[in-house]
Design a protein around this motif. Structure first.
Motif, PDB file in Angstrom:
ATOM      1  N   THR A  81       0.803  -1.228   0.000  1.00 53.21           N
ATOM      2  CA  THR A  81       0.000   0.000   0.000  1.00 53.21           C
ATOM      3  C   THR A  81       0.832   1.272   0.000  1.00 53.21           C
ATOM      4  OG1 THR A  81      -0.008  -0.160   2.395  1.00 53.21           O
ATOM      5  CG2 THR A  81      -1.970  -0.926   1.270  1.00 53.21           C
ATOM      6  N   GLY A  82       1.979   1.234   0.705  1.00 54.11           N
ATOM      7  CA  GLY A  82       2.733   2.476   0.886  1.00 54.11           C
ATOM      8  C   GLY A  82       2.319   3.238   2.134  1.00 54.11           C
ATOM      9  N   VAL A  83       1.654   2.568   3.079  1.00 52.68           N
ATOM     10  CA  VAL A  83       1.309   3.193   4.366  1.00 52.68           C
ATOM     11  C   VAL A  83       1.589   2.181   5.483  1.00 52.68           C
ATOM     12  CG1 VAL A  83      -0.501   4.616   3.321  1.00 52.68           C
ATOM     13  CG2 VAL A  83      -1.130   2.428   4.353  1.00 52.68           C
ATOM     14  N   THR A  84       1.415   2.593   6.746  1.00 49.81           N
ATOM     15  CA  THR A  84       1.594   1.689   7.881  1.00 49.81           C
ATOM     16  C   THR A  84       0.237   1.059   8.192  1.00 49.81           C
ATOM     17  OG1 THR A  84       3.336   3.145   8.696  1.00 49.81           O
ATOM     18  CG2 THR A  84       2.406   1.570  10.275  1.00 49.81           C
ATOM     19  N   VAL A  85       0.120  -0.246   7.916  1.00 54.61           N
ATOM     20  CA  VAL A  85      -1.218  -0.865   7.882  1.00 54.61           C
ATOM     21  C   VAL A  85      -1.576  -1.638   9.156  1.00 54.61           C
ATOM     22  CG1 VAL A  85      -2.738  -2.445   6.605  1.00 54.61           C
ATOM     23  CG2 VAL A  85      -1.000  -1.140   5.372  1.00 54.61           C
ATOM     24  N   SER A 336     -14.488  -6.308   1.447  1.00 55.24           N
ATOM     25  CA  SER A 336     -13.503  -5.840   2.422  1.00 55.24           C
ATOM     26  C   SER A 336     -12.145  -5.599   1.778  1.00 55.24           C
ATOM     27  CB  SER A 336     -13.360  -6.868   3.538  1.00 55.24           C
ATOM     28  OG  SER A 336     -14.628  -7.292   3.987  1.00 55.24           O
ATOM     29  N   ALA A 337     -11.832  -6.360   0.721  1.00 57.37           N
ATOM     30  CA  ALA A 337     -10.560  -6.193   0.019  1.00 57.37           C
ATOM     31  C   ALA A 337     -10.454  -4.815  -0.620  1.00 57.37           C
ATOM     32  CB  ALA A 337     -10.402  -7.285  -1.037  1.00 57.37           C
ATOM     33  N   THR A 338     -11.584  -4.161  -0.852  1.00 59.39           N
ATOM     34  CA  THR A 338     -11.558  -2.812  -1.432  1.00 59.39           C
ATOM     35  C   THR A 338     -10.744  -1.848  -0.571  1.00 59.39           C
ATOM     36  OG1 THR A 338     -13.582  -2.128  -0.300  1.00 59.39           O
ATOM     37  CG2 THR A 338     -13.841  -3.049  -2.518  1.00 59.39           C
ATOM     38  N   THR A 339     -10.662  -2.125   0.747  1.00 59.37           N
ATOM     39  CA  THR A 339      -9.947  -1.197   1.637  1.00 59.37           C
ATOM     40  C   THR A 339      -8.456  -1.163   1.306  1.00 59.37           C
ATOM     41  OG1 THR A 339      -9.649  -2.958   3.297  1.00 59.37           O
ATOM     42  CG2 THR A 339     -11.575  -1.524   3.534  1.00 59.37           C
ATOM     43  N   LEU A 340      -7.907  -2.348   1.014  1.00 65.46           N
ATOM     44  CA  LEU A 340      -6.476  -2.423   0.701  1.00 65.46           C
ATOM     45  C   LEU A 340      -6.206  -1.752  -0.652  1.00 65.46           C
ATOM     46  CD1 LEU A 340      -3.742  -3.595   1.627  1.00 65.46           C
ATOM     47  CD2 LEU A 340      -4.326  -5.705   0.444  1.00 65.46           C
ATOM     48  N   ALA A 341      -7.063  -2.043  -1.616  1.00 70.02           N
ATOM     49  CA  ALA A 341      -6.924  -1.417  -2.931  1.00 70.02           C
ATOM     50  C   ALA A 341      -7.101   0.101  -2.809  1.00 70.02           C
ATOM     51  CB  ALA A 341      -7.960  -1.998  -3.893  1.00 70.02           C
ATOM     52  N   GLY A 342      -8.035   0.517  -1.966  1.00 71.33           N
ATOM     53  CA  GLY A 342      -8.291   1.949  -1.781  1.00 71.33           C
ATOM     54  C   GLY A 342      -7.120   2.648  -1.111  1.00 71.33           C
ATOM     55  N   ALA A 343      -6.545   2.027  -0.087  1.00 67.29           N
ATOM     56  CA  ALA A 343      -5.411   2.632   0.615  1.00 67.29           C
ATOM     57  C   ALA A 343      -4.230   2.801  -0.347  1.00 67.29           C
ATOM     58  CB  ALA A 343      -5.006   1.760   1.801  1.00 67.29           C
ATOM     59  N   ARG A 344      -4.043   1.819  -1.210  1.00 67.84           N
ATOM     60  CA  ARG A 344      -2.958   1.879  -2.189  1.00 67.84           C
ATOM     61  C   ARG A 344      -3.161   3.057  -3.143  1.00 67.84           C
ATOM     62  NH1 ARG A 344      -1.063  -3.461  -5.414  1.00 67.84           N
ATOM     63  NH2 ARG A 344       0.737  -2.575  -6.472  1.00 67.84           N
ATOM     64  N   ARG A 345      -4.380   3.208  -3.626  1.00 68.52           N
ATOM     65  CA  ARG A 345      -4.707   4.353  -4.487  1.00 68.52           C
ATOM     66  C   ARG A 345      -4.451   5.685  -3.784  1.00 68.52           C
ATOM     67  NH1 ARG A 345      -9.005   4.743  -8.734  1.00 68.52           N
ATOM     68  NH2 ARG A 345      -8.663   2.818  -9.899  1.00 68.52           N
ATOM     69  N   LEU A 346      -4.879   5.756  -2.522  1.00 67.34           N
ATOM     70  CA  LEU A 346      -4.752   7.005  -1.766  1.00 67.34           C
ATOM     71  C   LEU A 346      -3.287   7.355  -1.543  1.00 67.34           C
ATOM     72  CD1 LEU A 346      -7.673   6.288   0.704  1.00 67.34           C
ATOM     73  CD2 LEU A 346      -7.551   8.297  -0.810  1.00 67.34           C
ATOM     74  N   ALA A 347      -2.455   6.328  -1.314  1.00 64.41           N
ATOM     75  CA  ALA A 347      -1.026   6.579  -1.125  1.00 64.41           C
ATOM     76  C   ALA A 347      -0.403   7.039  -2.444  1.00 64.41           C
ATOM     77  CB  ALA A 347      -0.342   5.328  -0.600  1.00 64.41           C
ATOM     78  N   GLU A 348      -0.801   6.392  -3.540  1.00 65.90           N
ATOM     79  CA  GLU A 348      -0.283   6.785  -4.860  1.00 65.90           C
ATOM     80  C   GLU A 348      -0.640   8.231  -5.181  1.00 65.90           C
ATOM     81  OE1 GLU A 348      -0.451   2.404  -6.965  1.00 65.90           O
ATOM     82  OE2 GLU A 348      -1.908   3.942  -7.603  1.00 65.90           O
ATOM     83  N   ALA A 349      -1.821   8.634  -4.737  1.00 66.28           N
ATOM     84  CA  ALA A 349      -2.282   9.996  -5.017  1.00 66.28           C
ATOM     85  C   ALA A 349      -1.720  11.013  -4.017  1.00 66.28           C
ATOM     86  CB  ALA A 349      -3.808  10.028  -4.991  1.00 66.28           C
ATOM     87  N   GLY A 350      -0.889  10.523  -3.076  1.00 65.88           N
ATOM     88  CA  GLY A 350      -0.277  11.434  -2.109  1.00 65.88           C
ATOM     89  C   GLY A 350      -1.193  11.853  -0.973  1.00 65.88           C
ATOM     90  N   LYS A 351      -2.334  11.173  -0.833  1.00 65.11           N
ATOM     91  CA  LYS A 351      -3.269  11.515   0.260  1.00 65.11           C
ATOM     92  C   LYS A 351      -2.869  10.838   1.571  1.00 65.11           C
ATOM     93  CE  LYS A 351      -6.863  13.369  -2.245  1.00 65.11           C
ATOM     94  NZ  LYS A 351      -6.233  13.929  -3.433  1.00 65.11           N
ATOM     95  N   LEU A 352      -2.130   9.726   1.462  1.00 66.57           N
ATOM     96  CA  LEU A 352      -1.639   9.014   2.651  1.00 66.57           C
ATOM     97  C   LEU A 352      -0.140   8.806   2.481  1.00 66.57           C
ATOM     98  CD1 LEU A 352      -4.380   6.218   3.054  1.00 66.57           C
ATOM     99  CD2 LEU A 352      -4.047   8.164   4.581  1.00 66.57           C
TER     100      LEU A 352
END
Ligand SMILES: *Cc1c(COP(=O)(O)O)cnc(C)c1O
Ligand SMILES: [Zn+2]
Length: 400
Positions: A81-85, A336-352
Motif C-alpha cells: 500500500t505504501g502506508v503503515t497498515v 472488504s478487500a476494497t480497503t487495501l486497494a483503496g489505501a494503495r490508491r490514496l497513497a499513490e495519489a499522495g493523500k496518505l
C-alpha cells in the motif's frame, strides 16, 4: 418513551420510532457522550464494554459475542500500500461480519420494547446476522429476499431458521416500505441504516480509537454500500471528540467498487448530495448499492473528517483480496478487500504517507464466498516415496 432521534442534515428531532426524517434523510439517535472517558469502559463482553455510550445492554446469547474484534498490525501489507497498515478483523464476529454489532443492538431494543419479531431486507451478511442474533434470544425473525436470490446465499441464512420470504417486486422500494410496514405490524425492521443498527455499528470505531488512545490513527478505510456503517463510525468519532476522549478526528476514507460508485462520483464532482446511478455487477457484491439510503450522510462523514471517497476496479479488488491472504494471512470478502486497494490508491495519489497509521476495516470474512466458489484448484500429487526428495528441494514445485 421511545428514544429521541435527530436528523443531521436539517436538525429536526422526533420521538417517533422512525428511520427517516421528513426531509428524506436518515435519522440517528440523540445521545449525550459528555463526561465519557476511557475509564468508563467496562469488562463486559465484546461491544458491550462501551455500555456508557450505548442505549441498551446486551440482550444475551450470541449478541455477547458481537464486537471485541482484534486490531492487527500487518507489516507485510505496508509495501503493497505504501502506508503503515493495521487490520480491524471484523470477520471474527459470530456470523463473520460487522453486521452483528448492529443486529445485537437492534435485537436488544426490540426486546426492551416488547416486540415479538425483528426483520430485515437482505440476502447477504445482514440477513444471516439478524437471524443469528434473534435466534440467540429466541425472538422471531423475518428475512425478505429478492425472488431471484442464488440458492447458495439462502443456505447460509436458513441455518438460523428465520421466516424466509422471497418477495416479487422492486427490491429498492421494499427496503423503504418495510420500515413503514414494520411500525404497524409489530415487527422491528433492522435494515442497513436504521438508527439502532447505526448505533450498534459505531462500536467498530470505539474499539479502534481505544486501541490507539490517547492518540488516534491517521486514517480509517471502510467499504461503503448503504452508508450505515460509515454513519456509525462518524457518529462514534464525533461523540469521542465531544467527550474529549480523542483530540482530533482520524480521516475517514470510504471505498466503493468502480462498477457501482454513486458516493465516490458525488465526492468527485463536489456535490452535496448523492444521487442514484445505474450500477453494474461487481465482484464486491456486498457493496453494490446504486441508490444508497445513507449515501449523503456518508459523503458528509468523509468530507467532515478531511478524508475522501475512492472507487477501485474489480481487478484491483481481486489483487487486494489475494494480497490480504498471501501477505497477511487474512481471508477477507471481496467487499472488504476494497480497503487495501483503496489505501494503495490514496497513497499513490499522495493523500496518505508511509508513516501514516492506517486502519483497514476488513468488514467480512472470506470463508463464506470461498465455500460458494467452485473454481477448480490444481494441486500436484506426490507419492510417499518421492515426498522426501520433493520437500528437500530437489524438485521444483510450483505455487498453486
Ligand atoms: C454490509 C457490508 C458492507 C457495507 O456496509 P453499509 O453499512 O451498507 O455501508 C461492507 N462490507 C461487508 C462485508 C458488508 O457485509
Ligand atoms: Zn431532516
Amino acid at each position: 418513551m421511545a428514544l429521541e432521534r435527530v436528523c443531521d442534515a436539517c436538525g429536526r428531532r422526533t420521538h417517533d420510532p422512525r428511520a427517516r426524517c421528513e426531509c428524506g434523510e436518515p435519522l440517528w439517535l440523540v445521545t449525550d457522550p459528555r463526561g465519557f472517558d476511557w475509564n468508563d469502559v467496562t469488562d463486559a463482553p465484546g461491544m458491550w464494554r462501551y455500555g456508557a455510550l450505548l442505549p441498551f445492554d446486551s440482550p444475551g446469547g450470541v449478541a455477547d459475542a458481537a464486537g471485541g474484534t482484534p486490531l492487527v498490525r500487518t507489516p507485510r501489507l505496508d509495501d503493497f500500500t505504501g502506508v503503515t497498515v493495521y487490520v480491524k478483523d471484523e470477520g471474527e464476529n459470530p456470523t463473520g461480519s460487522f453486521k452483528d454489532r448492529g443486529s445485537a443492538l437492534g435485537v436488544a431494543a426490540a426486546l426492551a420494547d416488547g416486540r415479538e419479531r425483528v426483520g430485515t431486507v437482505s440476502h447477504g451478511n445482514m440477513a444471516m446476522s439478524t437471524a443469528s442474533v434473534a435466534a440467540g434470544v429466541g425472538l422471531d425473525c423475518v428475512v425478505l429476499v429478492p425472488s431471484d436470490v442464488p440458492p447458495e446465499r439462502l443456505a447460509h441464512i436458513v441455518q438460523y431458521d428465520p421466516t424466509l420470504l422471497r418477495v416479487d417486486g422492486d427490491y429498492g422500494r421494499l427496503y423503504e416500505q418495510s420500515l413503514e410496514l414494520g411500525a404497524n405490524s409489530g415487527t422491528r425492521f433492522l435494515n442497513s441504516d436504521v438508527p439502532l443498527r447505526v448505533e450498534g455499528q459505531k462500536t467498530t470505531a470505539l474499539e479502534v480509537c481505544e486501541s490507539f488512545a490517547p492518540g488516534v490513527p491517521d486514517g480509517l478505510v471502510v467499504p461503503v454500500s448503504s452508508g450505515g456503517h460509515a454513519s456509525g463510525i462518524w457518529k462514534a468519532l464525533r461523540e469521542l471528540v465531544e467527550a474529549g476522549a480523542i483530540d482530533r478526528l482520524p480521516r475517514l476514507y470510504l471505498v466503493q467498487a468502480a462498477a457501482c460508485a454513486p458516493i465516490a462520483a458525488a465526492f468527485e464532482r463536489g456535490d452535496e448530495r448523492v444521487t442514484p446511478v445505474d450500477g453494474a455487477d461487481t465482484v464486491a457484491y456486498s457493496i453494490a448499492n446504486a441508490g444508497p439510503p445513507s449515501g449523503t450522510r456518508a459523503l458528509a462523514a468523509a468530507r467532515d473528517t478531511g478524508g475522501g471517497v475512492v472507487a477501485v476496479t474489480d481487478d484491483e479488488i481481486l489483487a487486494a483480496q489475494s494480497a490480504f491472504a498471501r501477505r497477511a494471512g487474512f481471508s477477507v470478502e471481496t467487499a472488504s478487500a476494497t480497503t487495501l486497494a483503496g489505501a494503495r490508491r490514496l497513497a499513490e495519489a499522495g493523500k496518505l504517507d508511509a508513516d501514516d497509521d492506517v486502519v483497514l476495516v476488513a468488514t467480512g470474512s472470506g470463508f463464506k464466498e470461498r465455500a460458494a466458489s467452485s473454481k477448480p484448484v490444481n494441486v500436484p500429487v506426490v507419492t510417499l516415496d518421492t515426498l522426501e526428495t520433493v520437500l528437500s528441494g530437489e524438485v521444483e514445485l510450483e505455487h498453486v
